[in-house]
Design a protein around this motif. Structure first.
Motif, PDB file in Angstrom:
ATOM      1  N   LYS A  62       0.822  -1.185   0.000  1.00 51.56           N
ATOM      2  CA  LYS A  62       0.000   0.000   0.000  1.00 51.56           C
ATOM      3  C   LYS A  62       0.876   1.263   0.000  1.00 51.56           C
ATOM      4  CE  LYS A  62      -0.306   1.581   3.881  1.00 51.56           C
ATOM      5  NZ  LYS A  62       1.059   1.675   4.373  1.00 51.56           N
ATOM      6  N   HIS A  73      -0.620  -4.562   6.492  1.00 51.22           N
ATOM      7  CA  HIS A  73       0.049  -5.403   7.499  1.00 51.22           C
ATOM      8  C   HIS A  73      -0.690  -5.383   8.847  1.00 51.22           C
ATOM      9  CE1 HIS A  73       2.017  -1.668   8.810  1.00 51.22           C
ATOM     10  NE2 HIS A  73       2.286  -2.284   9.941  1.00 51.22           N
ATOM     11  N   TYR A  74      -1.578  -4.396   9.061  1.00 53.72           N
ATOM     12  CA  TYR A  74      -2.325  -4.404  10.315  1.00 53.72           C
ATOM     13  C   TYR A  74      -3.180  -5.658  10.453  1.00 53.72           C
ATOM     14  CZ  TYR A  74      -1.011  -0.293  12.779  1.00 53.72           C
ATOM     15  OH  TYR A  74      -0.288   0.580  13.543  1.00 53.72           O
ATOM     16  N   LYS A  91      -1.582  -8.537  12.205  1.00 53.57           N
ATOM     17  CA  LYS A  91      -1.235  -8.441  13.632  1.00 53.57           C
ATOM     18  C   LYS A  91      -2.209  -9.279  14.460  1.00 53.57           C
ATOM     19  CE  LYS A  91       0.493  -3.678  13.275  1.00 53.57           C
ATOM     20  NZ  LYS A  91       1.857  -3.538  13.731  1.00 53.57           N
ATOM     21  N   GLU A 101       2.924   7.618  16.053  1.00 49.59           N
ATOM     22  CA  GLU A 101       4.339   7.233  15.975  1.00 49.59           C
ATOM     23  C   GLU A 101       5.179   8.330  16.571  1.00 49.59           C
ATOM     24  OE1 GLU A 101       5.529   5.240  12.130  1.00 49.59           O
ATOM     25  OE2 GLU A 101       3.617   6.093  11.580  1.00 49.59           O
ATOM     26  N   HIS A 133      -5.040   1.054   7.220  1.00 53.21           N
ATOM     27  CA  HIS A 133      -4.997   0.492   8.576  1.00 53.21           C
ATOM     28  C   HIS A 133      -6.204   0.935   9.422  1.00 53.21           C
ATOM     29  CE1 HIS A 133      -1.085  -0.487   7.266  1.00 53.21           C
ATOM     30  NE2 HIS A 133      -0.426   0.538   7.753  1.00 53.21           N
ATOM     31  N   GLN A 144      -0.683  -2.151  19.845  1.00 50.88           N
ATOM     32  CA  GLN A 144       0.767  -2.151  20.057  1.00 50.88           C
ATOM     33  C   GLN A 144       1.171  -0.877  20.782  1.00 50.88           C
ATOM     34  OE1 GLN A 144       1.994  -2.321  15.943  1.00 50.88           O
ATOM     35  NE2 GLN A 144       2.113  -0.133  15.784  1.00 50.88           N
TER      36      GLN A 144
HETATM   37  C1  BG6 Z   1       2.943   1.718   7.347  1.00 48.33           C
HETATM   38  C2  BG6 Z   1       2.929   3.175   6.980  1.00 48.33           C
HETATM   39  O1  BG6 Z   1       1.987   1.026   6.647  1.00 48.33           O
HETATM   40  O2  BG6 Z   1       2.698   1.597   8.722  1.00 48.33           O
HETATM   41  C3  BG6 Z   1       4.032   3.865   7.724  1.00 48.33           C
HETATM   42  O3  BG6 Z   1       3.163   3.298   5.588  1.00 48.33           O
HETATM   43  C4  BG6 Z   1       3.924   3.608   9.206  1.00 48.33           C
HETATM   44  O4  BG6 Z   1       3.993   5.261   7.478  1.00 48.33           O
HETATM   45  C5  BG6 Z   1       3.741   2.119   9.493  1.00 48.33           C
HETATM   46  O5  BG6 Z   1       5.125   4.044   9.808  1.00 48.33           O
HETATM   47  C6  BG6 Z   1       3.421   1.869  10.929  1.00 48.33           C
HETATM   48  O6  BG6 Z   1       3.345   0.500  11.169  1.00 48.33           O
HETATM   49  P1  BG6 Z   1       3.296  -0.050  12.643  1.00 48.33           P
HETATM   50  O7  BG6 Z   1       3.030  -1.500  12.500  1.00 48.33           O
HETATM   51  O8  BG6 Z   1       4.617   0.262  13.251  1.00 48.33           O
HETATM   52  O9  BG6 Z   1       2.193   0.716  13.303  1.00 48.33           O
END
Ligand code: BG6
Length: 506
Positions: free
Chosen positions: A167, A197-198, A201, A235, A259, A396
């Motif tokens: 994505k 990827h969420y 998890k 973040e 996400h 998380q």
């Molecule tokens: C990614 C975004 O999909 O998710 C990034 O493109 C972001 O900008 C990241 O830093 C955060 O992933 P996680 O799993 O650390 O929350």
């Protein structure tokens, strides 16, 4: 997918992938180094890859197989979740190959095909390959065209080909649909794996487990009891290192479109008939179709850019001073929106979604905040420290679930009540540590199991939600600056205050 809640065999023993290989585009990127390569090693270490697994890297670097293997090795040593074991690495590295070439050069794809066929012969990958496009979506058309022209997408007999795309899938609805058309010239819908990827998890999958395996939550999971839902992905880091990717895309496209809307869908959807992919997706599609923006988008959304300042005791640059970011960039590093889910269950309940870089700390959570009790038979001084009940999925880093409720303060003469919390922590209740999201998702690609991957309808619906917001923002010039280490711009506080509410401090 077989139902993980009703079929204990699947839950206990992950399946092992059959003979196959992965062809990785974007090997020099952050994602490949920090997530994809380590996840491949972790899978090998857990015995979930076939012994003859092949990994073919493709990039415009003057590398040979050994150079690429060294890159993978370094990434694994630095980022893998599981301990480094020489014998695992020795076996995995035997299947590592590299093809040097330009992404638009047909000759390079002929060489890639030759190498892939060689891997088939030497490693017994039997013509089963996934193409992992860890590259910007603007490059998908040229790659797909060349994969087709070189014959790399042809399969014979029972061979399979799959494509994995990262994505953001496009930058709006129209471009996402155009990308779909490109991919569908070479792959069927079942062969296209869109990574969010969420969804890989464990804590995200746990939302469905908590909601649908228990009796006590669902009866209050509706507008009669829920006041609002706050979904936060924060973040503490800035964009340094990936400024080029980030500028022009921003927080809403990178995080809200995928996400956070997926987290909303899992939190708000109806119970699926089963956990088979199409049943879960059908419920997610229904809920995403019911998501509605407020009519005054400016008043109920917020965006910002982090300013220079201090974070964790060290000076940090502002977004506009980061290398590779133009000083007049209008890209947002913080985004918040308010939506409602217009159905009987959720009528009138606002869902607040926010994400940002350089915020107070790294945390992702879904907080379901309940209404006040209809009557409180206490003196007002006794409940001064009582806030609203809440159930919080801590996605998380401190993984678990928290329930917040009022309790009597011991030792006081009166009936003083204060907030307390009851916590479930993964680390306390389960012995095994959770696999990384990328381990689960890459394994699912190799197994051909699609339930944790959004389909094109979900992606399109998510863009349809976000597009009007992005259109309004595009007319508003530069976003408001916010202090690094804080919780976002003042317009985000104003936005929620207009509804008489406040953001939760995660
Ligand atoms: C990614 C975004 O999909 O998710 C990034 O493109 C972001 O900008 C990241 O830093 C955060 O992933 P996680 O799993 O650390 O929350």
């Amino acid at each position: 997918m077989s139902n993980p809640l009703r079929d204990p065999r699947d839950r206990r023993l992950p399946k092992v992938a059959g003979p196959c290989g992965l062809i990785l585009f974007g090997v020099t990127g952050d994602l490949a180094r920090k997530k994809i390569m380590p996840a491949i090693y972790d899978l090998a270490n857990r015995g979930l890859l076939p012994p003859g697994f092949g990994l073919v890297g493709f990039a415009r670097r003057q590398w040979d197989d050994e150079d690429f293997a060294q890159e993978v090795h370094d990434a694994v040593r630095e980022y893998a979740r599981t301990p480094f074991r020489e014998e695992v690495w020795a076996q995995l590295s035997e299947g590592i190959r590299f093809v040097e070439g330009d992404i638009a050069d047909p000759e390079a794809y002929r060489e890639l095909r030759r190498v892939v066929e060689e891997v088939d012969q030497q490693r017994g990958t039997m013509g089963n390959h996934a193409f992992y496009l860890a590259i910007p979506p603007s490059l998908f058309p040229v790659v797909v065209e060349n994969l087709k022209d070189s014959g790399l997408t042809e399969r014979h007999g029972r061979e399979w080909r799959r494509v994995v795309v990262e994505k953001p899938f496009g930058h709006n609805l129209a471009s996402a649909q155009a990308l779909d058309r490109v991919l569908s010239t070479a792959f069927t819908p079942d062969e296209i794996f869109r990574i969010d990827h969420y969804l890989g998890k464990e804590t995200v999958q746990n939302i469905l487990a908590v909601r649908f395996a228990n009796t006590m939550f669902e009866p209050i999971w509706n507008a009669n009891y829920v006041d609002n839902v706050q979904i936060t992905q924060a973040e503490d880091i800035g964009v340094a290192g990936r400024a080029g990717y980030y500028d022009g895309i921003g927080a809403a496209r990178y995080v809200i479109q995928n996400h956070l809307l997926q987290l909303l869908a899992l939190t708000a959807m109806e119970e699926p008939l089963s956990f088979r992919p199409h049943e879960v997706r059908m419920e997610k599609e229904k809920v995403l179709s019911a998501v509605t923006l407020p009519s005054n988008i400016s008043a109920h959304t917020a965006r910002g850019q982090y300013a220079a300042g201090w974070q964790g005791g060290v000076p940090v640059k502002g977004f506009l001073e980061e290398a590779g970011i133009p000083p007049d960039s209008t890209t947002e590093t913080f985004a918040a929106i308010r939506v409602t889910v217009d159905n009987r269950r959720w009528a009138g309940v606002p869902f607040y979604l926010r994400t940002g870089k350089r915020l107070g700390r790294r945390v992702t959570e879904v907080a379901v905040i309940f209404k006040r009790a209809p009557h409180l038979p206490f003196e007002s001084a006794s409940i001064g420290e009582l806030s609203d009940n809440a159930l919080v999925f801590r996605i998380q880093p401190d993984e678990g679930v928290t329930v917040r409720f009022g309790s009597k303060v011991p030792g006081t003469a009166g009936m003083d009540v204060r907030d307390v919390t009851m916590d479930f922590q993964y680390g306390d209740s389960f012995v095994d540590t959770s696999p990384e999201a990328y381990e689960r998702l890459i394994l699912d690609v190799l197994l051909g199991e699609p339930p944790l991957f959004p389909n094109s309808t979900e992606v399109d619906l998510s863009w349809a939600i976000l597009d009007p917001v992005l259109d309004v923002w595009a007319t508003q010039g530069q976003p408001e600056q916010y202090a690094s280490g804080g919780w976002g711009p003042s317009c985000a506080y104003d936005m929620i205050a207009r509804d008489g509410r406040v953001w939760r401090r995660p």
